[in-house]
Design a protein around this motif. Sequence first.
Motif, PDB file in Angstrom:
ATOM      1  N   SER A 126       0.728  -1.229  -0.007  1.00 22.90           N
ATOM      2  CA  SER A 126       0.105  -0.016   0.063  1.00 22.90           C
ATOM      3  C   SER A 126       0.805   1.103   0.021  1.00 22.90           C
ATOM      4  O   SER A 126       0.433   2.281  -0.669  1.00 22.90           O
ATOM      5  N   THR A 129       2.503   1.950  -3.471  1.00 20.94           N
ATOM      6  CA  THR A 129       1.626   2.384  -4.410  1.00 20.94           C
ATOM      7  C   THR A 129       1.324   3.952  -4.302  1.00 20.94           C
ATOM      8  O   THR A 129       1.201   4.663  -5.140  1.00 20.94           O
ATOM      9  N   LEU A 130       1.071   4.084  -2.856  1.00 18.67           N
ATOM     10  CA  LEU A 130       0.914   5.631  -2.706  1.00 18.67           C
ATOM     11  C   LEU A 130       2.030   6.467  -2.924  1.00 18.67           C
ATOM     12  O   LEU A 130       1.931   7.735  -3.543  1.00 18.67           O
ATOM     13  N   GLU A 132       4.168   6.098  -5.335  1.00 21.00           N
ATOM     14  CA  GLU A 132       4.230   6.141  -6.708  1.00 21.00           C
ATOM     15  C   GLU A 132       3.289   7.230  -7.390  1.00 21.00           C
ATOM     16  O   GLU A 132       3.763   7.850  -8.350  1.00 21.00           O
ATOM     17  N   ARG A 133       2.065   7.539  -6.671  1.00 19.83           N
ATOM     18  CA  ARG A 133       1.405   8.595  -7.030  1.00 19.83           C
ATOM     19  C   ARG A 133       1.852  10.048  -6.408  1.00 19.83           C
ATOM     20  O   ARG A 133       1.523  10.976  -6.830  1.00 19.83           O
ATOM     21  N   GLU A 134       2.874  10.092  -5.692  1.00 23.65           N
ATOM     22  CA  GLU A 134       3.505  11.277  -5.162  1.00 23.65           C
ATOM     23  C   GLU A 134       4.271  12.029  -6.078  1.00 23.65           C
ATOM     24  O   GLU A 134       4.817  11.323  -7.105  1.00 23.65           O
ATOM     25  N   ASP A 135       4.480  13.184  -5.926  1.00 26.47           N
ATOM     26  CA  ASP A 135       5.006  14.147  -6.866  1.00 26.47           C
ATOM     27  C   ASP A 135       6.673  13.825  -6.685  1.00 26.47           C
ATOM     28  O   ASP A 135       7.217  13.771  -5.660  1.00 26.47           O
ATOM     29  N   GLU A 198      -3.669   8.709   0.799  1.00 26.94           N
ATOM     30  CA  GLU A 198      -2.727   9.534  -0.096  1.00 26.94           C
ATOM     31  C   GLU A 198      -2.113  10.534   0.445  1.00 26.94           C
ATOM     32  O   GLU A 198      -0.858  10.648   0.385  1.00 26.94           O
ATOM     33  N   LYS A 199      -2.763  11.238   1.397  1.00 28.96           N
ATOM     34  CA  LYS A 199      -2.196  12.483   2.142  1.00 28.96           C
ATOM     35  C   LYS A 199      -1.268  12.005   3.273  1.00 28.96           C
ATOM     36  O   LYS A 199      -0.518  12.980   3.812  1.00 28.96           O
ATOM     37  N   TRP A 201       0.467   8.800   3.769  1.00 26.71           N
ATOM     38  CA  TRP A 201       1.350   7.758   3.517  1.00 26.71           C
ATOM     39  C   TRP A 201       2.694   8.161   3.960  1.00 26.71           C
ATOM     40  O   TRP A 201       3.185   7.032   4.554  1.00 26.71           O
ATOM     41  N   ASN A 270      -8.644  -2.514  -3.712  1.00 24.80           N
ATOM     42  CA  ASN A 270      -7.285  -2.098  -4.208  1.00 24.80           C
ATOM     43  C   ASN A 270      -6.231  -2.284  -3.317  1.00 24.80           C
ATOM     44  O   ASN A 270      -6.490  -2.774  -1.906  1.00 24.80           O
TER      45      ASN A 270
END
Length: 549
Positions: A126, A129-130, A132-135, A198-199, A201, A270
């Motif tokens: 998890s 995955t999070l 990888e979404r980060e800037d 997401e915020k 992680w 997910n």
Amino acid sequence: PQLTLLQFFEISEGISSSSLQTRSYSIMIQSTRSDKMRTWIIDKLVSVGEIAPDTCTGLPSNQDNSKRLSFTQMKDNESHLSEGLWFPMNYLEQMFRRETRDATAMSLVKFANGPILVSNLFLSASLMTLAEREDPDWFAFKPSSLITIIGAVTGILSAIMLPFMGAIIDRTPHRKTLFLLSCLLIMMIESIQITTIEKRWFLSAILQAINGFLFQVMALATYSYLPEIGRVVGREIMTEYTAEYSMLTFATELLHLIIVIGISLSMNYNDIQTGQLGQILNIPVCIVCYNLAYKLFTDNKPSQKASDRENLLLIGFKQVFKTEEGIRKHYGPSLGWFLLAVTFAEAGASTLTLVAVTYLKEVLEFSAEEIGFLFIVVIVCSIPGCIFGAWVTKMTCPKVSMQLQLSAFIVTNFAAFMTMRQPDHWYIAYGFGAIWGVLFGWFYPCENLIFSLIMPKGQESELAGFYLYCTQILGWLPPVIFTMMNEKGIPLYWGGMHLNLYFGLALLCYFYMLPWDECVANISENKMLEDDTRKERFVGPNSREIEIV
């Protein structure tokens, strides 16, 4: 039965818990220093059987220089707490009941540890995955380096702080409190990680590094009870308990994996939701089991009390260096080389799990459920691995068995990371997962067996703590090197194969060990204790002097 002092010394080493369960004893002490001798005998009896110190009484006799010492053994049923416990604690206490309270508590801890270890797999997937979404400009490292960075931080914290925690256990009466505090903090962090989104992680990643260290603290506190359990129940029963403890952890790991994967697939979760589910299912089990274990664990009497002027942190490191010096001086060719091998082998074995999660996620593109499926294969295959390892050990000897195991580890790692290089090779992973399961099932029991057979008697608690420290002191190095290789753009399969370096160094240490028969013979007497021996003389029956060490 009446025992003279000399007769007591002759049989005291052979007293078993079973012979003490329903009898009362009295010992006539004839000595000019009766009070000191009486205290020594009480401590001796408490160490060889589960005797309640408050049942020991000294009664004056007709002779001025004699006292009669009486004591009774606590009954088994009186040492448990099933009455008055609310459901499900009363049921769990009866289901896991062993001969002593500490042994029962250890079973509960092992039962709860499985879900914690497995939930970390789903949480790791998890977090990756999070990440990888980060800037990319915000997070300085590659997402594929996140798990190994967490492992490195955990290893560094453990290497620095475990001696301090060991000093608390050995020099203060707060061992049980330390266990409770570490469990409470673990549960708090696990509860916070349920809200991993997401915020948040990065906060969860930081807490996960701390949680890994707290788990080692909890393990250190619980492992310190093992020598005491072994002294009470005897070697044969303790061997059975050790196997049961491992099977409990394996069983709950497998059960937790199956439940989480089943719910996740049926609800179409997910990776993030699967990680949250793993934490949600994990917490209730741990709260109940750890709470009951805390109630069952007995309070400890410090082996040595720290003075007000002594710093516990410094005491811990001093004790580590003192133990290392004694091992190197007296048992270097046997126990010394073994513990050095443990340091390297455990560093590689513990990092292999971290690297496997990263590799499966990044290279083979496994989802959290697929990673869980693979680890089900690993856990199931570890059972025949235990059986196979025991057979090899019986046919050869523990040292040769471990050399064969490490050689198999090196060959398997090399073949696995050389062949699994793209997502199309996903089916190969399950085959190597089965092999890794067999190797892990062979590795840990064999390593523990070697330690138990070449450990000098009389310092079980101290050496058990030093052994655990050896398993952690280099735990940070392989994750750091893997992270550096990954950040430099070196393919991940090279990072996985570099773990063979640690297994190879461990194998080399085993080659330098004495032959197995000589290793066992080398501990016939504890030479480390002789360096710190304090001898006192007492006058026993028939005016014979008795030397007490």
